[in-house]
Motif scaffolding. Sequence first.
Motif, PDB file in Angstrom:
ATOM      1  N   VAL A 114      -7.317  36.847 -60.916  1.00  0.00           N
ATOM      2  CA  VAL A 114      -5.874  36.744 -60.727  1.00  0.00           C
ATOM      3  C   VAL A 114      -5.432  35.358 -60.280  1.00  0.00           C
ATOM      4  N   TYR A 115      -6.362  34.457 -59.982  1.00  0.00           N
ATOM      5  CA  TYR A 115      -5.975  33.203 -59.350  1.00  0.00           C
ATOM      6  C   TYR A 115      -5.213  32.273 -60.280  1.00  0.00           C
ATOM      7  N   THR A 116      -5.482  32.353 -61.557  1.00  0.00           N
ATOM      8  CA  THR A 116      -4.813  31.450 -62.487  1.00  0.00           C
ATOM      9  C   THR A 116      -4.166  32.159 -63.660  1.00  0.00           C
ATOM     10  N   ASP A 117      -4.517  33.411 -63.893  1.00  0.00           N
ATOM     11  CA  ASP A 117      -4.099  34.053 -65.134  1.00  0.00           C
ATOM     12  C   ASP A 117      -3.162  35.225 -64.874  1.00  0.00           C
ATOM     13  N   THR A 118      -2.184  35.357 -65.754  1.00  0.00           N
ATOM     14  CA  THR A 118      -1.293  36.497 -65.641  1.00  0.00           C
ATOM     15  C   THR A 118      -2.005  37.768 -66.091  1.00  0.00           C
ATOM     16  N   GLN A 119      -1.476  38.899 -65.683  1.00  0.00           N
ATOM     17  CA  GLN A 119      -2.016  40.182 -66.102  1.00  0.00           C
ATOM     18  C   GLN A 119      -1.148  40.764 -67.212  1.00  0.00           C
ATOM     19  N   TYR A 120      -1.805  41.386 -68.174  1.00  0.00           N
ATOM     20  CA  TYR A 120      -1.120  42.060 -69.275  1.00  0.00           C
ATOM     21  C   TYR A 120      -1.255  43.560 -69.043  1.00  0.00           C
ATOM     22  N   PHE A 121      -0.125  44.261 -69.140  1.00  0.00           N
ATOM     23  CA  PHE A 121      -0.097  45.670 -68.787  1.00  0.00           C
ATOM     24  C   PHE A 121      -0.008  46.554 -70.014  1.00  0.00           C
ATOM     25  N   GLY A 122      -0.613  47.735 -69.896  1.00  0.00           N
ATOM     26  CA  GLY A 122      -0.449  48.768 -70.893  1.00  0.00           C
ATOM     27  C   GLY A 122       0.848  49.521 -70.672  1.00  0.00           C
TER      28      GLY A 122
ATOM     29  N   ILE B 281      -5.721  50.482 -57.471  1.00  0.00           N
ATOM     30  CA  ILE B 281      -6.700  51.551 -57.265  1.00  0.00           C
ATOM     31  C   ILE B 281      -8.115  50.990 -57.368  1.00  0.00           C
ATOM     32  N   TYR B 282      -8.440  50.404 -58.507  1.00  0.00           N
ATOM     33  CA  TYR B 282      -9.748  49.793 -58.756  1.00  0.00           C
ATOM     34  C   TYR B 282      -9.540  48.578 -59.646  1.00  0.00           C
ATOM     35  N   TYR B 283     -10.510  47.653 -59.592  1.00  0.00           N
ATOM     36  CA  TYR B 283     -10.509  46.559 -60.538  1.00  0.00           C
ATOM     37  C   TYR B 283     -11.940  46.196 -60.902  1.00  0.00           C
ATOM     38  N   SER B 284     -12.072  45.551 -62.051  1.00  0.00           N
ATOM     39  CA  SER B 284     -13.382  45.156 -62.563  1.00  0.00           C
ATOM     40  C   SER B 284     -13.267  43.752 -63.138  1.00  0.00           C
ATOM     41  N   GLN B 285     -14.139  42.874 -62.716  1.00  0.00           N
ATOM     42  CA  GLN B 285     -14.093  41.497 -63.210  1.00  0.00           C
ATOM     43  C   GLN B 285     -15.163  41.235 -64.264  1.00  0.00           C
TER      44      GLN B 285
ATOM     45  N   GLN C  13      -8.194  63.861 -54.965  1.00  0.00           N
ATOM     46  CA  GLN C  13      -6.947  63.101 -54.818  1.00  0.00           C
ATOM     47  C   GLN C  13      -5.843  64.095 -54.487  1.00  0.00           C
ATOM     48  N   LYS C  14      -5.282  63.990 -53.298  1.00  0.00           N
ATOM     49  CA  LYS C  14      -4.366  65.021 -52.803  1.00  0.00           C
ATOM     50  C   LYS C  14      -2.989  64.995 -53.434  1.00  0.00           C
ATOM     51  N   ASN C  15      -2.540  63.853 -53.851  1.00  0.00           N
ATOM     52  CA  ASN C  15      -1.192  63.740 -54.417  1.00  0.00           C
ATOM     53  C   ASN C  15      -1.243  62.874 -55.674  1.00  0.00           C
ATOM     54  N   PRO C  16      -1.797  63.375 -56.767  1.00  0.00           N
ATOM     55  CA  PRO C  16      -2.047  62.541 -57.930  1.00  0.00           C
ATOM     56  C   PRO C  16      -0.839  62.324 -58.850  1.00  0.00           C
ATOM     57  N   THR C  17       0.233  63.072 -58.656  1.00  0.00           N
ATOM     58  CA  THR C  17       1.393  62.914 -59.544  1.00  0.00           C
ATOM     59  C   THR C  17       1.974  61.518 -59.381  1.00  0.00           C
ATOM     60  N   ALA C  18       1.950  60.731 -60.452  1.00  0.00           N
ATOM     61  CA  ALA C  18       2.393  59.336 -60.391  1.00  0.00           C
ATOM     62  C   ALA C  18       2.338  58.746 -61.794  1.00  0.00           C
ATOM     63  N   PHE C  19       2.794  57.510 -61.897  1.00  0.00           N
ATOM     64  CA  PHE C  19       2.716  56.726 -63.126  1.00  0.00           C
ATOM     65  C   PHE C  19       1.551  55.759 -62.963  1.00  0.00           C
ATOM     66  N   TYR C  20       0.595  55.800 -63.907  1.00  0.00           N
ATOM     67  CA  TYR C  20      -0.611  54.987 -63.800  1.00  0.00           C
ATOM     68  C   TYR C  20      -0.580  53.871 -64.838  1.00  0.00           C
ATOM     69  N   LEU C  21      -0.817  52.668 -64.383  1.00  0.00           N
ATOM     70  CA  LEU C  21      -0.773  51.488 -65.236  1.00  0.00           C
ATOM     71  C   LEU C  21      -2.115  50.780 -65.238  1.00  0.00           C
ATOM     72  N   CYS C  22      -2.562  50.426 -66.417  1.00  0.00           N
ATOM     73  CA  CYS C  22      -3.776  49.642 -66.604  1.00  0.00           C
ATOM     74  C   CYS C  22      -3.378  48.216 -66.971  1.00  0.00           C
ATOM     75  N   ALA C  23      -4.147  47.253 -66.538  1.00  0.00           N
ATOM     76  CA  ALA C  23      -3.850  45.855 -66.855  1.00  0.00           C
ATOM     77  C   ALA C  23      -5.146  45.101 -67.100  1.00  0.00           C
ATOM     78  N   SER C  24      -5.017  43.953 -67.738  1.00  0.00           N
ATOM     79  CA  SER C  24      -6.185  43.093 -67.934  1.00  0.00           C
ATOM     80  C   SER C  24      -5.763  41.636 -67.815  1.00  0.00           C
ATOM     81  N   SER C  25      -6.734  40.777 -67.544  1.00  0.00           N
ATOM     82  CA  SER C  25      -6.482  39.335 -67.518  1.00  0.00           C
ATOM     83  C   SER C  25      -7.736  38.618 -67.996  1.00  0.00           C
ATOM     84  N   ILE C  26      -7.545  37.354 -68.419  1.00  0.00           N
ATOM     85  CA  ILE C  26      -8.649  36.586 -68.984  1.00  0.00           C
ATOM     86  C   ILE C  26      -9.805  36.534 -68.000  1.00  0.00           C
ATOM     87  N   ALA C  27      -9.488  36.191 -66.783  1.00  0.00           N
ATOM     88  CA  ALA C  27     -10.503  36.153 -65.733  1.00  0.00           C
ATOM     89  C   ALA C  27      -9.870  36.801 -64.506  1.00  0.00           C
TER      90      ALA C  27
END
Lengths: 114, 112
Positions: free
Chosen positions: A98-106, A46-50, A82-96
């Motif tokens: 995506v090129y080298t680091d895995t993402q950790y999920f909530g 959906i969105y990301y922030s570096q 948002q016309k169809n918002p019913t869903a499962f939403y996941l947040c994640a983070s990484s050190i920097a």
Amino acid sequence: DGGITQSPKYLFRKEGQNVTLSCEQNLNHDAMYWYRQDPGQGLRLIYYSQIVNDFQKGDIAEGYSVSREKKESFPLTVTSAQKNPTAFYLCASSIAGVYTDTQYFGPGTRLTVL
Amino acid sequence: KQEVTQIPAALSVPEGENLVLNCSFTDSAIYNLQWFRQDPGKGLTSLLLIQSSQREQTSGRLNASLDKSSGRSTLYIAASQPGDSATYLCAVVTGANSKLTFGKGITLSVRP
């Protein structure tokens, strides 16, 4: 313990209402992400922030908004546009990025529109 | 546009069996490939990350391989256990768009 927390776990919304999903991390990660997961579908970005005070649209940003005022926090607002918002939403983070680091999920927030 | 495919969508095996989960991707110009595990109603847990310059990664009973030229990766699970029952997702990073492209996942059931 370090990790990512999302709240609430379950959220119910009436049509026409905006709702905000919380995501907090204490991993000191620079990058954070929001995904949407629908049954039988892969995760869609959906969105990301570096970095603080900067964020980019993902593949399905329409009807959503975010802010990144603090490094630890990346809240997602699901708007009435948002016309169809019913869903499962996941947040994640990484050190920097995506090129080298895995993402950790909530643990996720399940949003249901009544 | 990168597409990631995981077939079959579901798999059921008896306990103790060695098994292979497959992942294919259409654009071989990837930076890395990751395998995740997801339990029902939960978030994702990273299992293995393979950089584009690597051929495989191992963690315990798990081994992931990567063949960039053919656009394929496999996740090998040795001596499967009922606790391995979960959905396994494959994801790749392609180009300069700073995002993971996910497959739809394989739901694994290990029967006691």
